[in-house]
Structure formats: structure tokens, C-alpha cells
Design a protein around this motif. Structure first.
Motif, mmCIF file in Angstrom:
data_model
loop_
_atom_site.group_PDB
_atom_site.id
_atom_site.type_symbol
_atom_site.label_atom_id
_atom_site.label_comp_id
_atom_site.label_asym_id
_atom_site.label_seq_id
_atom_site.Cartn_x
_atom_site.Cartn_y
_atom_site.Cartn_z
ATOM 1 N N LEU A 235 -19.310 -14.531 0.100
ATOM 2 C CA LEU A 235 -18.020 -14.209 0.693
ATOM 3 C C LEU A 235 -17.461 -12.981 0.012
ATOM 4 O O LEU A 235 -17.558 -12.840 -1.222
ATOM 5 N N ALA A 236 -16.875 -12.073 0.787
ATOM 6 C CA ALA A 236 -16.198 -10.902 0.233
ATOM 7 C C ALA A 236 -14.706 -11.022 0.511
ATOM 8 O O ALA A 236 -14.298 -11.245 1.657
ATOM 9 N N ALA A 237 -13.911 -10.890 -0.551
ATOM 10 C CA ALA A 237 -12.457 -10.957 -0.412
ATOM 11 C C ALA A 237 -11.845 -9.668 -0.935
ATOM 12 O O ALA A 237 -12.148 -9.240 -2.057
ATOM 13 N N GLU A 238 -10.968 -9.072 -0.124
ATOM 14 C CA GLU A 238 -10.301 -7.831 -0.509
ATOM 15 C C GLU A 238 -8.917 -8.150 -1.072
ATOM 16 O O GLU A 238 -8.216 -9.031 -0.561
ATOM 17 N N PHE A 239 -8.526 -7.390 -2.107
ATOM 18 C CA PHE A 239 -7.227 -7.608 -2.740
ATOM 19 C C PHE A 239 -6.503 -6.279 -2.912
ATOM 20 O O PHE A 239 -7.139 -5.234 -3.110
ATOM 21 N N ALA A 240 -5.177 -6.354 -2.874
ATOM 22 C CA ALA A 240 -4.358 -5.148 -3.046
ATOM 23 C C ALA A 240 -4.200 -4.765 -4.508
ATOM 24 O O ALA A 240 -3.710 -3.679 -4.819
ATOM 25 N N SER A 241 -4.611 -5.658 -5.411
ATOM 26 C CA SER A 241 -4.539 -5.346 -6.841
ATOM 27 C C SER A 241 -5.593 -6.145 -7.582
ATOM 28 O O SER A 241 -6.013 -7.224 -7.127
ATOM 29 N N ALA A 242 -6.005 -5.620 -8.735
ATOM 30 C CA ALA A 242 -6.950 -6.349 -9.582
ATOM 31 C C ALA A 242 -6.326 -7.635 -10.097
ATOM 32 O O ALA A 242 -7.008 -8.650 -10.283
ATOM 33 N N ALA A 243 -4.999 -7.622 -10.330
ATOM 34 C CA ALA A 243 -4.318 -8.815 -10.813
ATOM 35 C C ALA A 243 -4.439 -9.959 -9.817
ATOM 36 O O ALA A 243 -4.671 -11.120 -10.198
#
Length: 468
Positions: A235-243
Motif C-alpha cells: 500500500l502507498a499512502a501520501e502525506f502532506a508532512s513527514a510528521a
């Protein structure tokens, strides 16, 4: 110090050395051409000094390794063991006048035993070669460093390598049951066992794992195998921040999930991989988290983890539809370090590991350090283990930028220790992190490790100048 007991060979000694080595080795196993020997001088680490070897030897048998070590002991010549030289800490770098002992020609798989679930191999066996061979028996050898297509089992043992699957299956040390080791004076020591259990005496096998060739030359290894798991889905999940991505990691691990892989790539790394391989990864994301399961129902596990990622703020969650798509995502992760090398031409690859709960703090700190030093620092990580690889990209021809690169590297290691971590999760100490090892383990730790070194190598001829 132990290392003061050896000296670089004089010209007359070098001649004697070559004569003695050739007396017990085939002619093709002794390399003296300066252009050829220079090509064996260093591994893949930057900022690590390397000397000029007197000779490179490529033995094929245990007896030949014993001959080399007896000769080195009698003549007081340092020996630097090497595998495929894919290491990232300078542990395989030559010292002036040394014997480089390359083990790449000792590359036989001696036994695969499906009942006992072990493999017996020589040190030059390539990791991927072993994995494919045991796969034919329905088994697997789990440790899988990113360089698995070229790195050797001996090198993996020397640096206690990890890999992408560590979060579920553990690291090299957990799979080494026994070793045959040629000691500095040429004696052959056997450690460990072939059995599933065994606690006889001190665990000398574990002592050699991660010793970076400073205690002896591994010439045979008994490795534990596991049943081959089902094909994993990613699964690949995109995030707006590393936190946010690190928050997702904490939620996944707190939820008692056991992914077979949990990897993170920051925006810099994602862009570098796209530039190198045109893989079409989402460059708008600030952090890309890859999670995989090799369970009987991986789709169900991925659905649960996907929900946790969304709760942590994921902007998009995309499960792979099949194994081919999963393998493409894994290939992107394996290309991270080669891709970052193309950004500026030279990289310093850190290997800081922190408790998972503090992973977000480390990544935020790395971002601050990059800004302070005006540098590009890409981060890929075995996020499930808290093991990060901040990669400082710089122009080695620019002295000022090189200075800032080194300073940023040191600041990242200091931050890792401050957060309760360690300076190396799997790459080893070598030359690159000698002073930081001393800071991490303290003066008493250094004293005791030097005492162990002296017990196995009283003349200090094995890989001098490494570790401490």
C-alpha cells in the motif's frame, strides 16, 4: 593502542610478502598491478580515507585463507577483509601496505537443508543468489539489504546488515546460527550450531556478527531459513508532512499490526527516484509511506492500515492491485539511495536509528539541519524500525559545501543520540563513525571492546583503524 603494533611493509618486506603469499596461492589469486589494487581500495562511503594496498588476494578455500593469515601474522602485515564493497561506512577501505583479502571467489552454497531449515554458505555468496536458491525449496532467507543483488553474505555478517523486511523478520544477526572463522594467526574457529536451539558457552557467533572483519575472517556460515511466505501486497499512502507519516507509523505499530515492510520516502527522495527511473511517483507528496503484508489475507490487513493512515492525515491511500504493482513500489524504494547519488554527484549516507515514537522528531530535526546548512538532504527510512537513512547530497569539488555536508552529517548523528537512538542501525561504524561510536558507548565501553579485540587479534593486524 592495539593498532600501534603494526607498521606498513617496507619495500624489502613487500617482496618477501609476495613470495610467501604465492607459495600457498595460485598465481591468479595474487594481484599486484597498482591500477588493479587501487580499484579495491575503498567501499562506497564518502569522506573515508583509504590507503594503497600492497597486494590483493582472492582465495577460494579455507586453507588458502589460513595461509594468508599465517603469512600476515609472521610478517606483521595488516589485513583488510572485503566482500562486494557495497558498504557505506568505509569498513572495507584499505590501509597503506595492507593485504586486501577479497572473499568474493568463495561463493559456493554448500548445503540447503529443508528439514533443519538451514543453509550453509561461503562468505562470497550474493544475498539475492541465496534467496533464489532457497526459494526453490519453498524457503526464504529474510535479510534483504537494498543492495541485495550485489552484496555478499560475508559482508552482511560483517556489518550486521538489515533490509526492507526487518520490521517483521529481523536483521542478519538473528539468522546466523554458526560460523567458521579464520583467526588472525591462521587457526580455524567454529562457533555456534546447526540445531534450532543451543546455549553452550559464550555466544561467540553474535560477537563476530557486526565486527567488521576486526576479529577474524568468516569463511563459512550456517544460516537459519524460514518458510517462504505468501506474496506480499503493498500500500502507498501520501502525506502532506513527514510528521503525519510518522504519526501513521506509530498508529500502525500501536495497533499490533505486523507488516512485512513499512518504509518511508520523503519528497526529495521521491523526486530523485522519478528523475532516475521515471516511475511516476506522486511528487506532490511530502512523505510517501509504503506498507506491505504477506499474510493469508493481505488485502484485509492493508485496508485496516489504510484506515489508520487516513486517520493520521493521509491525503491519498492507494493499495496495489497485484504483486506486479507491489514489486514496482518496492523497486522504487530500493532505488532511493542510487537516485539520491545523482542529485549532486556525492552523498554522505547517515544511518541513525531512533525509537519509533521519536521518528517524527528526528525527521523534523533533519529538515531544520538541511535548512541551516543550505543543503539537500533526502530521507528514506525503514520506518517500522525507526531506522533512517538521511542522505546528504553535495558537490565534492566545492570545499565549502563539503564542509557543510560533514557538519550536517555530524549534527544528524548528535540529534539521533539526543533522541535516545544509535549512530548506526545497519551500516556499521567503519572509518566514518569512529568518533561517534566512542560517544555512544562511552570510555568504559571502548575499553572493553578494545580488550575483546586484543584477545582475538593481539597484533592488531585485522582491519586496523576501523571501529575505534
Amino acid at each position: 593502542m592495539i593498532m600501534s603494533r603494526i607498521e606498513a611493509p617496507r619495500d624489502d618486506l613487500t617482496g618477501n610478502l609476495l613470495d610467501r603469499l604465492r607459495a600457498g596461492l595460485p598465481a591468479e589469486a595474487v594481484l599486484t598491478d597498482p591500477d588493479v589494487t587501487a580499484s579495491y581500495a575503498n567501499d562506497m562511503a564518502s569522506f573515508c580515507a583509504a590507503g594503497a594496498p600492497a597486494v590483493v588476494v582472492l582465495p577460494r578455500t579455507v586453507e588458502q585463507v589460513q595461509h594468508i593469515m599465517r603469512t600476515a601474522t609472521e610478517l606483521r602485515v595488516p589485513v583488510v577483509p572485503q566482500g562486494a564493497r557495497t558498504g557505506l561506512s568505509g569498513a572495507a577501505n584499505a590501509s597503506d601496505g595492507c593485504i586486501v583479502l577479497s572473499l568474493t571467489r568463495m561463493d559456493r552454497i554448500l548445503e540447503i537443508n529443508p528439514v533443519d531449515r538451514i543453509a550453509v554458505v561461503e562468505p562470497g555468496v550474493v544475498n539475492a543468489t541465496l534467496s533464489r536458491a532457497v526459494g526453490d525449496h519453498g524457503l526464504c532467507y529474510p535479510p534483504d539489504p537494498s543492495s541485495w543483488e550485489s552484496c555478499t553474505i560475508g559482508g552482511n555478517i560483517g556489518t550486521a546488515s538489515g533490509g526492507l523486511c526487518c520490521v517483521k523478520y529481523g536483521v542478519t544477526a538473528e539468522y546466523v546460527l554458526g560460523l567458521d572463522v579464520v583467526l588472525a594467526d591462521g587457526r580455524l574457529l567454529s562457533t555456534g550450531r546447526r540445531t534450532a536451539k543451543g546455549v553452550a558457552g559464550y555466544d561467540l557467533t553474535r560477537l563476530f556478527v557486526g565486527s567488521e572483519g576486526s576479529l577474524g575472517i568468516v569463511v563459512r556460515a550456517i544460516l537459519a531459513l524460514r518458510p517462504k511466505p505468501p506474496r506480499q501486497l503493498v500500500l502507498a499512502a501520501e502525506f502532506a508532512s513527514a510528521a503525519d507519516a510518522c504519526d501513521a507509523v506509530c498508529r500502525i505499530m500501536k495497533g499490533r499490526h505486523v507488516p512485512s515492510l513499512l518504509e518511508l520516502m520523503d519528497n526529495t527522495t521521491v523526486k530523485a527516484v522519478n528523475d532516475l527511473a521515471h516511475m511516476g511517483l506522486p511528487e506532490s507528496t511530502r512523505a510517501l509511506l509504503l506498507a506491505a503484508f504477506d499474510t493469508p489475507d493481505p488485502a484485509a490487513d492493508l485496508a485496516e492500515v489504510g484506515a489508520l493512515c487516513e486517520a493520521a492525515g493521509a491525503t491519498q491511500v492507494v493499495p496495489a492491485e497485484d504483486t506486479a504493482e507491489s514489486e514496482l513500489l518496492l523497486q522504487a524504494r530500493r532505488l532511493s539511495l542510487p537516485a539520491l547519488e545523482t542529485v549532486k554527484g556525492t552523498t554522505m549516507i547517515d544511518d541513525v536509528c531512533v525509537p519509533r515514537s521519536r521518528l517524527g522528531e528526528l525527521l523534523e530535526g533533519i529538515e531544520r539541519i538541511a535548512g541551516t546548512h543550505r543543503l539537500t538532504i533526502g530521507v528514506c527510512a525503514h520506518a517500522g524500525d525507526g531506522n533512517t537513512h538521511p542522505t546528504v547530497c553535495f558537490d565534492a569539488q566545492d570545499p565549502e559545501e563539503s564542509r557543510r555536508a560533514r557538519e550536517s552529517f555530524d549534527e544528524i548523528m548528535a540529534l539521533g543520540l539526543e533522541l535516545g537512538g544509535t549512530i548506526t542501525g545497519e551500516h556499521g561504524v567503519g572509518v566514518l563513525k569512529k568518533e561517534w561510536l566512542a560517544r555512544e558507548i562511552g570510555p568504559v565501553g571502548v575499553e572493553m571492546q578494545r580488550a575483546v579485540k586484543a584477545a582475538f587479534d593481539p597484533l592488531g593486524i585485522l582491519n586496523p583503524g576501523k571501529l575505534f
